[in-house]
Design a protein around this motif. Structure first.
Motif, PDB file in Angstrom:
ATOM      1  N   TRP A 148       0.797  -1.236   0.000  1.00 35.69           N
ATOM      2  CA  TRP A 148       0.000   0.000   0.000  1.00 35.69           C
ATOM      3  C   TRP A 148       0.825   1.280   0.000  1.00 35.69           C
ATOM      4  CZ3 TRP A 148      -0.143   3.245   4.356  1.00 35.69           C
ATOM      5  CH2 TRP A 148       0.400   2.721   5.536  1.00 35.69           C
ATOM      6  N   ARG A 149       1.970   1.291   0.695  1.00 37.49           N
ATOM      7  CA  ARG A 149       2.750   2.535   0.711  1.00 37.49           C
ATOM      8  C   ARG A 149       3.252   2.906  -0.684  1.00 37.49           C
ATOM      9  NH1 ARG A 149       4.651   4.263   5.884  1.00 37.49           N
ATOM     10  NH2 ARG A 149       3.850   2.824   7.426  1.00 37.49           N
ATOM     11  N   PHE A 168       0.400   4.503  -2.511  1.00 37.89           N
ATOM     12  CA  PHE A 168       0.080   5.855  -2.038  1.00 37.89           C
ATOM     13  C   PHE A 168       1.112   6.863  -2.549  1.00 37.89           C
ATOM     14  CE2 PHE A 168      -2.698   5.027   1.979  1.00 37.89           C
ATOM     15  CZ  PHE A 168      -3.440   4.086   1.285  1.00 37.89           C
ATOM     16  N   LEU A 185      -7.578   6.891  -2.313  1.00 36.09           N
ATOM     17  CA  LEU A 185      -6.643   5.877  -1.811  1.00 36.09           C
ATOM     18  C   LEU A 185      -7.424   4.902  -0.939  1.00 36.09           C
ATOM     19  CD1 LEU A 185      -3.641   8.221  -0.975  1.00 36.09           C
ATOM     20  CD2 LEU A 185      -3.728   6.503  -2.789  1.00 36.09           C
ATOM     21  N   VAL A 243      -8.073   2.512   1.760  1.00 37.43           N
ATOM     22  CA  VAL A 243      -7.417   2.175   3.033  1.00 37.43           C
ATOM     23  C   VAL A 243      -8.025   0.918   3.682  1.00 37.43           C
ATOM     24  CG1 VAL A 243      -6.791   4.592   3.428  1.00 37.43           C
ATOM     25  CG2 VAL A 243      -8.880   3.690   4.475  1.00 37.43           C
ATOM     26  N   ARG A 284      -3.219   3.362   7.546  1.00 38.34           N
ATOM     27  CA  ARG A 284      -3.228   3.715   6.119  1.00 38.34           C
ATOM     28  C   ARG A 284      -3.896   5.075   5.905  1.00 38.34           C
ATOM     29  NH1 ARG A 284      -4.239  -2.378   3.492  1.00 38.34           N
ATOM     30  NH2 ARG A 284      -2.677  -3.323   4.852  1.00 38.34           N
ATOM     31  N   SER A 318      -2.328   8.371   4.231  1.00 33.35           N
ATOM     32  CA  SER A 318      -2.921   9.043   3.060  1.00 33.35           C
ATOM     33  C   SER A 318      -3.006  10.543   3.310  1.00 33.35           C
ATOM     34  CB  SER A 318      -4.298   8.456   2.745  1.00 33.35           C
ATOM     35  OG  SER A 318      -5.287   8.925   3.641  1.00 33.35           O
ATOM     36  N   LYS A 319      -3.263  10.906   4.555  1.00 29.75           N
ATOM     37  CA  LYS A 319      -3.315  12.330   4.894  1.00 29.75           C
ATOM     38  C   LYS A 319      -1.911  12.939   4.852  1.00 29.75           C
ATOM     39  CE  LYS A 319      -4.189  15.333   8.740  1.00 29.75           C
ATOM     40  NZ  LYS A 319      -4.049  15.298  10.201  1.00 29.75           N
ATOM     41  N   SER A 329      -3.143  13.531   0.409  1.00 29.43           N
ATOM     42  CA  SER A 329      -4.371  13.200  -0.317  1.00 29.43           C
ATOM     43  C   SER A 329      -5.562  13.935   0.292  1.00 29.43           C
ATOM     44  CB  SER A 329      -4.617  11.691  -0.276  1.00 29.43           C
ATOM     45  OG  SER A 329      -5.709  11.371  -1.112  1.00 29.43           O
ATOM     46  N   CYS A 374      -9.876   9.597   0.765  1.00 33.66           N
ATOM     47  CA  CYS A 374      -9.506   8.196   0.886  1.00 33.66           C
ATOM     48  C   CYS A 374     -10.769   7.356   0.764  1.00 33.66           C
ATOM     49  CB  CYS A 374      -8.727   7.913   2.164  1.00 33.66           C
ATOM     50  SG  CYS A 374      -9.658   8.140   3.657  1.00 33.66           S
TER      51      CYS A 374
END
Lengths: 138, 488
Positions: B218-219, B222, B244, B246, B257, B261-262, B266, B269
Motif C-alpha cells: 500500500w505505501r 500511495f 486511496l 485504506v 493507512r 494518506s493524509k 491526499s 480516501c
C-alpha cells in the motif's frame, strides 16, 4: 498551458453569444451571479477579486454581460470568471463557475517537491506568473 | 391452600399463559396503531410459507425484530413491554405478484442505541431473515425520525463542501478507476493516475479489491499515486484527487493507512462496504476530523440487494450510509454494465441527495423522509459507461454525481490522456447544450459529433464505442408502474 478551472475550459473559448446563453440560464434559474478576476490562478486561491457585489434578483442576462465586458475592459490580461450562487437551503453555495477571459500567455505552474524520509514528499504548486508583483504579471 | 406454590403463582392472564400463541395475538399486530413522530418505520416484503396468514407473518417479523421469542415469557411483565413491542400496522398485497405482501412495522425509538448502525441493524435485519414462517423476506425501505438522525454525524464532508474544496461547480465530477484492477506495480499504477488526471479527470480511483497485495504494497501505491495527482494538478492548475483505498484487515491497519494518506497530502480516501458498519462509522468520524473526503465502494451489496424477494433493497443501504457518514457511494449508472432500473436508481439518488423526500412508490420510496440537515452523499456512477452515452447520463443522473469511466478512459486507443480528454469534452459540451436550453437528450449524438470536430480523442471514442450498450432487463424494478421501464 491552459488553465482548466471552471466548467467549460476544455472547450474552445466561449463566444459572447455562448456566454449570453449561459447567463440566460442563470437568470432563468433565479440564481445570483457575480464576476471575479485575478492574476494569481493558483487552484487554492479561493478569493479572486470581486468585480462589485453579486447581482441578486437579476432579471436580465444583459446586466451580467455588461459587468463582464466592463471587467474585461479594465483587466484585459487577467483571468475573469462568472459564478452563480444558489441560496436554497441545503445548497447555499456556488453552483456554476466558468472562465470568460484569460491572459494571452499562460505560463502555468511549477511543481515543487521537498523530499522527506521514507520517500515522502511535500508538494507545492508555484505559479510562474506570480514571480512578478500583482498587476504586472501577464 | 392446598395447591403448590407453583400453581398458586402461575400467571392467570391468557396472554401470558406458557406456550405458543400467535404473534398477532401477542401484541405485535395493531391495525389501529397511531404512528409516533419519533418511531422508526420499516417496510418488509414478505413471502409467507404456504398456509401462513400474511398478518400473522407480519406480526412475527415485528416480534422477532423487536422483543419476541418463539414462546411466551413471563419476564416481559417486568418491562413496559407494550412500548418495546414493534407493531405491524398495515399489510398490503404486492401489486401483480401472488403471495407477496408489504408489511409496515413501527419501532419505538428507545429500542435502538443512539448513533449506532450496528445496533439498528442487529434488530432490523438480525434474526428475522432466517425465520421459518416466511419463505423469503426483503427489507424495502425505512423511515428514520429526525430525533434519531440527530444522533448520527452524517457525511464527513458532503456534496456542497466537496464542491467548494474541489472547486468544481455546475457539472458532474469525472473519474476513472485504475485498470487492470490487480497486478500493476506501484510505479506503473501511478502512471495511470497521472495520465487520467492530466487528460482532464477530477479523480482517479483504487478499485475495491486493491489493498496491499504481493505485487504492490500500500505505501508504494500511495506514494506513486500522489506524485501522479500533484503532477497532473500542476499541469492543469486544477484541484485533483485519487481515492486511496485504506481497506484493511483490522481497524488499526485502516487508521494507519488513512493517517498515511493524509500525510502524503491526499484529499480523499476510500473504504469498502465489506469492512462493516462499525468500521465505516469509525472511518467517517476520522474523515470529518481530518478534513478528508470519504469514498465508499459498495463491494458485496449485490449478494443481498439484487433479488427482489429476499435480502434488502439498496435504498436502505443508501440511508444507512448517509447516517454512517460516507461522502461518496456507488449507486448505479442506469445505462452501464451493472444492475439498475432507471426509476429505482432515481430513488437511490434522491435518498442520498435530497433534504426531504416524499412518498414516491414508482421510485420505491415508501415513506416521507426528512433528513434533519445531514449532509448530502455524492452518488457515484461506475461500470461500463462511455463518452457516447453522455446525454443519457446527464439526463438520468443530473449534475450531482461522479461519472466514473474506467474502461471508457483507459481503454481509449490513443491512450489514457486521450480517453480522459474525450470524456471531459463530451461532458462539458453536453452541460453547455443543456444550459442553452437545447433538447440535449434527443440531439445528444449530434452535440457529441459537433464537439468531436475540435477534439480528435472524442471522435475516436465515439467511433470505437458507438454500438456498446448493456440493454438487459433489471431484476430490481418498481412494483408500482404500469409498464416496465426500459434501460435506454
Amino acid at each position: 498551458m491552459r488553465l482548466t478551472q471552471g466548467t467549460f475550459s476544455f472547450l474552445p473559448d466561449l463566444t459572447d453569444e455562448q456566454i449570453n446563453k449561459q447567463l440566460t440560464y442563470i437568470v432563468s434559474k433565479g440564481l445570483s451571479a457575480n464576476v471575479e478576476y485575478t492574476d494569481d490562478p493558483h487552484p487554492r486561491n479561493s478569493y479572486w477579486e470581486l468585480w462589485g457585489l453579486p447581482l441578486f434578483d437579476v432579471k436580465d442576462a444583459s446586466a451580467v454581460m455588461y459587468e463582464i465586458s466592463s471587467c474585461r475592459k479594465a483587466k484585459p490580461n487577467y483571468y475573469v470568471k462568472v459564478n452563480a450562487f444558489d441560496n436554497t437551503r441545503g445548497i447555499e453555495s456556488c453552483v456554476m463557475s466558468f472562465i470568460v477571459n484569460r491572459p494571452a500567455n499562460e505560463p502555468g505552474f511549477l511543481l515543487q517537491r521537498q523530499d522527506f524520509e521514507g520517500r515522502t514528499m511535500k508538494y507545492s504548486l508555484h505559479s510562474y506568473a506570480t514571480e512578478k508583483p500583482e498587476g504586472a504579471r501577464y | 391452600m392446598s395447591q403448590s406454590v407453583e400453581s398458586r403463582t402461575r400467571i392467570k392472564s391468557e396472554r401470558y399463559e406458557s406456550g405458543v400463541i400467535p404473534y398477532a395475538k401477542m401484541g405485535y399486530w395493531d391495525a389501529d396503531y397511531v404512528i409516533k413522530e419519533t418511531d422508526i418505520l420499516a417496510l418488509f416484503r414478505i413471502t409467507p410459507q404456504p398456509g401462513v396468514d400474511p398478518i400473522e407473518a407480519s406480526a412475527a417479523i415485528a416480534g422477532e425484530s423487536s422483543t419476541a421469542t418463539w414462546t411466551v415469557v413471563w419476564t416481559d411483565l417486568l418491562t413496559a413491554c407494550d412500548l418495546y413491542r414493534a407493531k405491524a400496522y398495515r399489510v398490503d398485497p404486492v401489486p401483480n405478484v401472488a403471495d407477496q405482501y408489504f408489511a409496515y412495522i413501527a419501532y419505538d425509538i428507545d429500542l435502538f442505541e443512539e448513533g449506532s448502525i450496528a445496533n439498528l441493524t442487529a434488530s432490523i435485519i438480525g434474526n428475522v431473515f432466517g425465520f421459518k414462517a416466511v419463505k423469503a423476506l426483503r427489507l424495502e425501505d425505512m423511515r428514520m425520525p429526525v430525533a434519531y438522525l440527530k444522533t448520527f454525524q452524517g457525511p464527513a464532508t458532503g456534496l456542497i463542501v466537496e464542491r467548494e474544496r474541489m472547486d468544481k461547480f455546475g457539472r458532474p465530477f469525472l473519474g476513472a478507476t485504475v485498470k487492470p484492477k490487480l497486478g500493476l506495480s506501484g510505479k506503473n499504477y501511478g502512471r495511470v493516475v497521472y495520465e487520467g488526471l492530466k487528460g482532464g479527470l477530477d479523480f482517479l480511483k483504487d478499485d475495491e479489491n486493491i489493498n496491499s497485495q504481493p505485487f504492490m504494497r500500500w505505501r508504494e501505491r500511495f506514494l506513486y499515486s500522489m506524485e501522479g495527482v500533484n503532477k497532473a494538478s500542476a499541469s492543469a492548475g486544477e484541484i485533483k484527487g485519487h481515492y486511496l483505498n485504506v481497506t484493511a484487515a483490522t481497524m488499526e491497519d485502516m487508521y494507519e493507512r488513512a493517517e498515511f494518506s493524509k500525510e502524503v497530502g491526499s484529499i480523499i480516501c476510500m473504504i469498502d462496504l465489506v469492512i462493516g458498519y462499525t468500521a465505516i462509522q469509525s472511518m467517517a468520524i476520522w474523515a470529518r476530523k481530518h478534513d478528508m473526503i470519504l469514498h465508499l465502494h459498495r463491494a458485496g451489496n449485490s449478494t443481498y440487494s439484487r433479488q427482489k424477494n429476499h435480502g434488502m433493497n439498496f435504498r436502505v443501504i443508501c440511508k444507512w450510509m448517509r447516517m454512517a457518514g460516507v461522502d461518496h457511494i456507488h449507486a448505479g449508472t442506469v445505462v452501464g454494465k451493472l444492475e439498475g432500473d432507471p426509476l429505482m436508481i432515481k430513488g437511490f439518488y434522491n435518498t442520498l441527495l435530497e433534504s426531504e423526500t416524499d412518498i414516491n412508490l414508482p421510485q420505491g420510496l415508501f415513506f416521507a423522509q426528512n433528513w434533519a440537515s445531514l449532509r448530502k452523499v455524492v452518488p457515484v456512477a461506475s461500470g461500463g459507461i462511455h463518452a457516447g452515452q453522455m446525454h443519457q447520463l446527464l439526463d438520468y443522473l443530473g449534475d450531482d454525481v461522479v461519472l466514473q469511466f474506467g474502461g471508457g478512459t483507459i481503454g481509449h486507443p490513443d491512450g489514457i490522456q486521450a480517453g480522459a480528454t474525450a470524456n471531459r469534452v463530451a461532458l462539458e459540451s453536453m452541460v453547455m447544450a443543456r444550459n442553452e436550453g437545447r433538447n440535449y437528450v434527443a440531439e445528444g449524438p449530434q452535440i457529441l459529433r459537433d464537439a468531436a470536430k475540435t477534439c480528435g480523442p472524442l471522435q475516436t471514442a465515439l467511433d470505437l464505442w458507438k454500438d456498446i450498450s448493456f440493454n438487459y432487463t433489471s431484476t430490481d424494478t418498481a412494483d408500482f408502474v404500469e409498464t416496465p421501464t426500459a434501460n435506454i
